[in-house]
Each structure stands twice: as structure tokens, then as C-alpha cells.
Design a protein around this motif. Structure first.
Motif, mmCIF file in Angstrom:
data_model
loop_
_atom_site.group_PDB
_atom_site.id
_atom_site.type_symbol
_atom_site.label_atom_id
_atom_site.label_comp_id
_atom_site.label_asym_id
_atom_site.label_seq_id
_atom_site.Cartn_x
_atom_site.Cartn_y
_atom_site.Cartn_z
ATOM 1 N N HIS A 39 1.006 -1.129 -0.151
ATOM 2 C CA HIS A 39 0.131 -0.069 0.493
ATOM 3 C C HIS A 39 0.546 1.009 -0.109
ATOM 4 N N TYR A 40 1.987 0.735 0.796
ATOM 5 C CA TYR A 40 2.945 1.932 0.143
ATOM 6 C C TYR A 40 4.508 1.952 0.230
ATOM 7 N N GLN A 354 -1.853 -0.962 9.952
ATOM 8 C CA GLN A 354 -1.899 -0.261 9.055
ATOM 9 C C GLN A 354 -3.087 0.627 8.939
ATOM 10 N N GLN A 355 -3.833 0.990 10.279
ATOM 11 C CA GLN A 355 -5.076 1.044 10.072
ATOM 12 C C GLN A 355 -4.170 2.409 10.610
ATOM 13 N N GLN A 358 -2.455 4.469 7.714
ATOM 14 C CA GLN A 358 -4.010 4.758 7.117
ATOM 15 C C GLN A 358 -4.712 6.842 7.496
ATOM 16 N N GLU A 362 -4.218 10.297 5.791
ATOM 17 C CA GLU A 362 -4.995 10.513 5.439
ATOM 18 C C GLU A 362 -4.809 12.422 6.400
#
Length: 364
Positions: A39-40, A354-355, A358, A362
Motif C-alpha cells: 500500500h505504501y 496499517q490502520q 492510514q 490521511e
């Protein structure tokens, strides 16, 4: 997120998981990084142990390894960030008794500390009394200067950080994961010996475990490697009190598990941990631990609900608590300790981390 849309994370750590001295902290870090790597875009800046490649992409993570000492690495990390800061969305400062001082040059909303444990009392086990106390005070000041966002592995470390100015809403607990050998409590017949597992360093106080073994007339296995001076001290102490001790040094995971699984109890008299992972590993093998009431160890035994805890620190208190344990309490604790380890799940750890990432990116 793919291609140009992928956000970039720079990770600063003394060692990567492939370093010859990598340990539990590195396993934690690279478990969660692998969960992020789809994801990154992740770049890891770290030391080269002399045998590694200077540049390598592995598990979708870019490793930049530098042959240098820790102090020089800290400065090189700062210069690397300053040269590339426009392309870096978040910097992760992996703190394992030291940090990269990112509070000096990275905005608070773009830096995240991963804090396994604070040293504090540990300084006094490595330095003369007054020097140790001075370093403890300096560390407290450093944490106050570093306040910002942090991920830690235990409630104990979270509370430590809060005492030094970190705000509760910017501290996330993502516990260690555990490579489970058993999914149900093993029923191997226990043998009449003790075991103590860990890196052989003074603040782990393995001499207290040896003292206990002698007093209750049991053999004890000391599993682990560490400082030569401290290993010599332990051997001399065991000889002096005529204790039945087997120092295994480094052994394979299979041999370690076999000894721990057969042992009656795991004795772990450390005075501070991030999360006592060896306690959880022993619990999964059906062997409960006896620990001091200190940060990290308390978390790993669920504050006395999943392991035995002494009243205070001290070898006499270790002996006192051991002697009070009856068969019924022992069997109950084995079950509770095993069940408590079930929450230390690799997938859960990755999802929770991950949460956190994120939510930070964000809002950056």
C-alpha cells in the motif's frame, strides 16, 4: 494505492531483520512493514553488518544499508531526509532504547515513533550509580522533547510516554505478534526443571533465577547469548552457590521449544521490558512464567491473570511467590496464559498498524 499515487514512508532503524544481530524489535518492525508494503512505498535506512548488500529490494521494501557506527548513522539519516523530504510523506523512527532524534528536523505531523520500551532503570545496570541516574534523567528529558505520535507494544510503555508529555490520543498500542506452535494447550508431561530464556544482559537478572533454582533444589536451563562479562559472572555465581545450571548458549528454535515445553516453569526476572515476548512464547508451549511486577512483564502475564507475579523486585520475593504456588493454581494459570497468547496474531498486528498509518497519512 499504486504507482505514482503511493505515499512514501522512510523508516529509520539501527538494524533490519536481516542484520546478524536482529532480535525481537526487528521482527516486530518488519512484520508490520511487510503488511504495509503493498500500500505504501517503503524505504528503510539502516546499518550494514558488514555482510549485507548496500542496496537491496526485498519483500517490496527498499533497503539502504550504510557501513557505519550508530552515531554516524543518526547524522546520515538526518541528511538523507533533508535531501529527500519533499518526496517523503511519513518518517518512522524505530526506537529500541535509542532514537534518531527526528524531533529536531521532522515536523510533528510527519514523524511516528515506534517505541518498544524505555530504558530508565536499565541505565544503572550498565554504568556506575550516579552516571546511570544522570543518564536516566537525560532520557526523561529526551522523551519530553520527542513528544508526538507513537506506536508502542504495551500499556506499560504507553503510560510511560504519557508521563513524559505524549498525548493519549496520539499513542497507539499494537502488540507483538507470536509465531504460534499450538492452537490448543499442549499436554506434554512436565519435567522437574526450570528454564529462563533471553539475552544475557545484567538488567535481565538471570542470577535471581539461578538463586531460585538452588533454593528449590531444581535444575535450571539458561537459554540465550549475551555479554561475555555477564555470562562469566553468572557462571561464577552458579559455581559459588553450587546451583545445577545448564547454560545452553545459542540453540536452534526447535531445541529451545523442546526444553521450554518440558519445563515446569519459565523464570524471567527482568526489571523492564517492552513486551516480554519470551513469556508469551513459553505460554504458547504450555509453560507459565514467574516475573517481577515491572513494565512489559506485567503486560505479558496480563497483570497476574496469565502468569505468576512477585510482590516486589528481589530474589527473596521470587522464592516466596514460587513456594506459594499449588497444583490447582499452576494448572489454572497454564490455561489462562495459553489463552492470553491467542490474541498475539500476526494478521491482527498488521491490520492494526496499517490502520494507524492510514489515519496519520490521511490527516497529514
Amino acid at each position: 494505492m499504486r504507482g505514482k499515487e503511493m505515499k512514501t514512508i522512510l523508516v529509520l532503524t539501527q538494524r533490519d531483520i536481516y542484520h546478524k544481530k536482529a532480535g525481537g524489535a526487528e521482527r516486530y518492525l518488519f512484520n508490520v512493514l511487510k503488511g504495509l508494503s503493498d500500500h505504501y512505498k517503503i524505504t528503510c535506512l539502516c546499518q550494514n553488518d558488514g555482510t549485507q548488500k548496500d542496496y537491496e529490494i526485498y519483500d517490496n521494501i527498499t533497503f539502504i544499508r550504510i557501513k557505519t557506527n550508530l552515531i554516524s548513522l543518526i547524522f546520515k539519516a538526518m541528511f538523507y531526509y533533508k535531501r529527500n523530504k519533499e518526496n517523503i510523506d511519513l518518517i518512522i523512527d524505530h526506537t529500541n532504547t535509542h532514537q534518531f532524534f527526528t524531533f529536531l528536523y521532522v515536523p510533528k505531523n510527519k514523524r511516528l515513533l515506534i517505541v518498544h520500551q524505555l530504558a530508565l532503570e536499565i541505565w544503572e545496570y550498565y554504568f556506575p550509580k550516579y552516571i546511570g541516574k544522570a543518564l536516566k534523567l537525560l532520557e526523561k528529558l529526551l522523551w519530553r522533547l520527542s513528544s508526538g505520535m507513537a506506536v508502542t507494544v504495551s500499556r506499560s510503555t504507553k503510560e510511560d510516554l504519557q508521563r513524559f508529555g505524549f498525548k493519549e490520543e496520539f499513542i497507539w498500542i499494537v502488540k507483538n505478534s507470536l509465531k504460534h506452535k499450538y492452537t490448543s494447550l499442549p499436554h506434554m508431561e512436565k519435567e522437574d526443571f526450570l528454564v529462563s530464556v533471553g539475552r544475557l544482559v545484567p538488567y535481565k537478572r538471570f542470577e535471581d533465577a539461578i538463586y531460585l533454582a538452588k533454593k528449590v533444589n531444581k535444575k535450571i536451563f539458561i537459554i540465550g547469548e549475551g555479554q561475555e562479562n555477564y555470562k562469566r559472572k553468572l557462571r561464577n555465581y552458579a559455581k559459588k552457590i553450587n546451583a545445577d545450571v545448564i547454560f545452553t548458549g545459542y540453540i536452534s528454535e526447535e531445541k529451545k521449544q523442546d526444553i521450554v515445553e518440558k519445563a515446569y516453569m519459565h523464570i524471567f526476572p527482568s526489571i523492564r521490558e517492552g513486551w516480554g515476548l519470551v513469556i508469551s512464547e513459553a505460554a504458547n508451549l504450555g509453560t507459565p512464567s514467574l516475573v517481577y511486577p515491572v513494565p512489559g512483564c506485567l503486560d505479558a502475564v496480563n497483570y497476574g491473570k496469565a502468569g505468576f507475579v512477585t510482590k516486589r523486585i528481589g530474589k527473596e520475593h521470587l522464592l516466596e511467590r514460587f513456594l506459594t504456588i499449588n497444583r490447582e493454581e499452576y494448572e489454572r494459570m497454564r490455561i489462562c496464559a495459553f489463552e492470553f497468547t491467542s490474541q498475539l496474531n500476526y494478521n491482527k498486528q498488521c491490520e492494526e498498524f496499517q490502520q494507524v498509518i492510514q489515519s496519520i497519512i490521511e490527516n497529514t
